[in-house]
Design an enzyme around this catalytic site. Structure first.
Site, mmCIF file in Angstrom:
data_model
loop_
_atom_site.group_PDB
_atom_site.id
_atom_site.type_symbol
_atom_site.label_atom_id
_atom_site.label_comp_id
_atom_site.label_asym_id
_atom_site.label_seq_id
_atom_site.Cartn_x
_atom_site.Cartn_y
_atom_site.Cartn_z
ATOM 1 N N LYS A 59 0.702 11.853 5.793
ATOM 2 C CA LYS A 59 1.886 10.998 5.917
ATOM 3 C C LYS A 59 3.106 11.621 5.256
ATOM 4 C CE LYS A 59 -0.365 6.682 6.956
ATOM 5 N NZ LYS A 59 -0.503 5.243 6.801
ATOM 6 N N LYS A 88 -6.398 9.320 16.177
ATOM 7 C CA LYS A 88 -6.833 7.932 15.978
ATOM 8 C C LYS A 88 -5.778 6.951 16.492
ATOM 9 C CE LYS A 88 -5.510 6.047 11.540
ATOM 10 N NZ LYS A 88 -5.650 4.763 10.921
ATOM 11 N N LYS A 136 -1.260 2.108 14.119
ATOM 12 C CA LYS A 136 -0.062 1.269 14.172
ATOM 13 C C LYS A 136 1.196 2.103 14.079
ATOM 14 C CE LYS A 136 -1.777 -1.426 10.905
ATOM 15 N NZ LYS A 136 -2.181 -2.499 10.012
HETATM 16 P P1 ATP Z 1 -1.755 3.358 10.129
HETATM 17 O O1 ATP Z 1 -2.457 4.092 11.199
HETATM 18 O O2 ATP Z 1 -0.327 3.039 10.439
HETATM 19 O O3 ATP Z 1 -1.954 3.930 8.776
HETATM 20 P P2 ATP Z 1 -3.790 1.558 10.591
HETATM 21 O O4 ATP Z 1 -3.664 1.234 12.009
HETATM 22 O O5 ATP Z 1 -4.784 2.581 10.141
HETATM 23 O O6 ATP Z 1 -2.387 1.933 10.061
HETATM 24 P P3 ATP Z 1 -4.575 -0.132 8.376
HETATM 25 O O7 ATP Z 1 -4.065 -1.444 7.961
HETATM 26 O O8 ATP Z 1 -4.222 1.019 7.532
HETATM 27 O O9 ATP Z 1 -4.081 0.184 9.842
HETATM 28 O O10 ATP Z 1 -6.142 -0.202 8.569
HETATM 29 C C1 ATP Z 1 -6.922 -1.378 8.575
HETATM 30 C C2 ATP Z 1 -8.360 -1.047 8.891
HETATM 31 O O11 ATP Z 1 -8.490 -0.605 10.242
HETATM 32 C C3 ATP Z 1 -8.947 0.093 8.024
HETATM 33 O O12 ATP Z 1 -10.266 -0.256 7.648
HETATM 34 C C4 ATP Z 1 -8.957 1.262 8.942
HETATM 35 O O13 ATP Z 1 -9.972 2.194 8.613
HETATM 36 C C5 ATP Z 1 -9.233 0.621 10.280
HETATM 37 N N1 ATP Z 1 -8.723 1.415 11.390
HETATM 38 C C6 ATP Z 1 -7.429 1.731 11.618
HETATM 39 N N2 ATP Z 1 -7.307 2.467 12.730
HETATM 40 C C7 ATP Z 1 -8.561 2.617 13.228
HETATM 41 C C8 ATP Z 1 -9.091 3.273 14.382
HETATM 42 N N3 ATP Z 1 -8.310 3.906 15.221
HETATM 43 N N4 ATP Z 1 -10.414 3.220 14.600
HETATM 44 C C9 ATP Z 1 -11.239 2.569 13.731
HETATM 45 N N5 ATP Z 1 -10.790 1.930 12.630
HETATM 46 C C10 ATP Z 1 -9.477 1.944 12.370
#
Ligand code: ATP
Ligand code: LTN
Length: 336
Positions: A112, A195, A198
């Site tokens: 990041k 992955k 968001k």
């Molecule tokens: P960002 O990608 O912007 O950092 P994020 O989408 O990962 O945000 P978080 O709030 O950080 O969202 O994550 C919440 C939960 O969702 C965490 O347990 C994370 O591991 C899981 N998670 C996020 N993206 C994925 C994905 N693509 N596949 C599986 N699990 C995910």
């Protein structure tokens, strides 16, 4: 009973399919037979600059979606991190037992901060994993259900718990990551090697839970797939199709091999149509329920208030033990 803790950041208007399959689906399952605490980590979300109005809206929207997806505030404790001051207090203690080099090795920080450049990287992004460790250790969690991308942060949390216990006495439960094979990393539909996230540059490959069935069906039907025409799970050579197979399987409950044989001799078009159907029929009622819940914000706030009150009791007990172990002089009167 085992103690469960996990958290999600209110960094977008909607949760996405990866959040659900990697984390929230497990949260729902673990409510039963365990003492589960789930936290909307708004303080972590401050590491990304956000409009105050958006922060408020997203925090309530996260609560509504979590409940619509199956969290039951009677069977788990759902709360907002900023309402429990012990998170910051223990976070500082964690920062004081973490090495600078150790923190510098966190891949999420490296990724990041690299993306935004050092002048635009805030110090909070660097100390983020120590606050996350505090989130977990305050509740003496045995298990932490998360997606694969969080494995390193949970490893750090375990190291910090062991380090503290070795030096100051047995205060913390050392937590295990609870990571489900198959759903732990859902990839972006437009870039099946990255992955689903968001904070992705484009939303075209992200399935948002609050989006309409039409939008999501369209995104799935235009998912990037591989040359060839077989529906076969092969992450290396067919990342796009493998990702869609994982999504189908996690939502329909069918084994990957079953889905493969169902689509033997059929084309990508048929398969994508079926995935779109599985996804949209699964989330359509969730979206409606979330919208209903969002129409009564004070009811949502009450649920979060109650959760916060329960969380402060557990967090307060742990923090007292930590301060005592560290030799900080306690107050002898509770007044003022
Ligand atoms: P960002 O990608 O912007 O950092 P994020 O989408 O990962 O945000 P978080 O709030 O950080 O969202 O994550 C919440 C939960 O969702 C965490 O347990 C994370 O591991 C899981 N998670 C996020 N993206 C994925 C994905 N693509 N596949 C599986 N699990 C995910
Ligand atoms: N860093 C996590 C969110 C998070 C978390 C936690 C997850 C903050 N505190 C405690 C589990 C337990 C992420 O998903 N990006």
């Amino acid at each position: 009973m085992k103690r469960i803790l996990s958290g999600i950041q209110p960094t977008a208007d909607s949760l996405h399919l990866g959040n659900y399959l990697g984390a929230v689906q497990q949260w729902v399952a673990l409510q039963d037979g365990n003492d589960a605490f789930y936290c909307i980590v708004d303080l972590h979300a401050l590491t990304i600059e956000t409009e105050p109005q958006a922060m408020r809206k997203r925090t309530l929207a996260a609560a509504a979606q979590l409940i619509a997806l199956g969290l039951d505030p009677k069977r788990c404790t759902l709360f907002v991190q900023s309402q429990v001051p012990q998170h910051n207090q223990l976070g500082w203690v964690m920062e004081c037992i973490t090495g600078f080099g150790e923190a510098s090795r966190m891949t999420q920080f490296k990724d990041k901060s690299q993306k935004s450049g050092s002048d635009r990287t805030v110090v909070g992004l660097f100390t983020y994993p120590m606050l996350q460790a505090a989130d977990i250790l305050l509740y003496q969690a045995n298990q932490v259900p998360v997606g694969e991308d969080q494995r390193q942060h949970i490893e750090l949390t375990r190291d910090l718990a062991q380090r503290f216990n070795a030096k100051y006495g047995d205060v913390f439960t050392v937590p295990d990551a609870h990571i489900i094979k198959g759903a732990a990393k859902i990839n972006d539909l437009q870039d099946p090697n990255a992955k689903m996230s968001k904070s992705a540059a484009s939303n075209a490959g992200v399935i948002d839970i609050l989006d309409s069935a039409e939008i999501n069906a369209k995104k799935i039907k235009s998912a990037v797939t591989d040359t060839g025409k077989e529906i076969k799970f092969d992450e290396k050579n067919k990342p796009g199709i493998s990702n869609l197979l994982s999504i189908h399987s996690a939502l329909s409950g069918k084994k990957i091999s079953e889905i493969e044989s169902e689509f033997e001799g059929k084309g990508y078009g048929d398969f994508k149509g079926a995935v779109a159907e599985v996804v949209t029929s699964y989330f359509e009622p969730v979206r409606k329920r979330a919208q209903e819940l969002l129409s009564d914000e004070s009811a949502l706030q009450e649920i979060l208030d109650e959760g916060g009150a329960k969380a402060r009791i557990v967090a307060g007990e742990t923090l007292n033990r930590v301060y005592d172990a560290l030799g900080l002089v306690p107050r002898i009167t509770n007044q003022r």
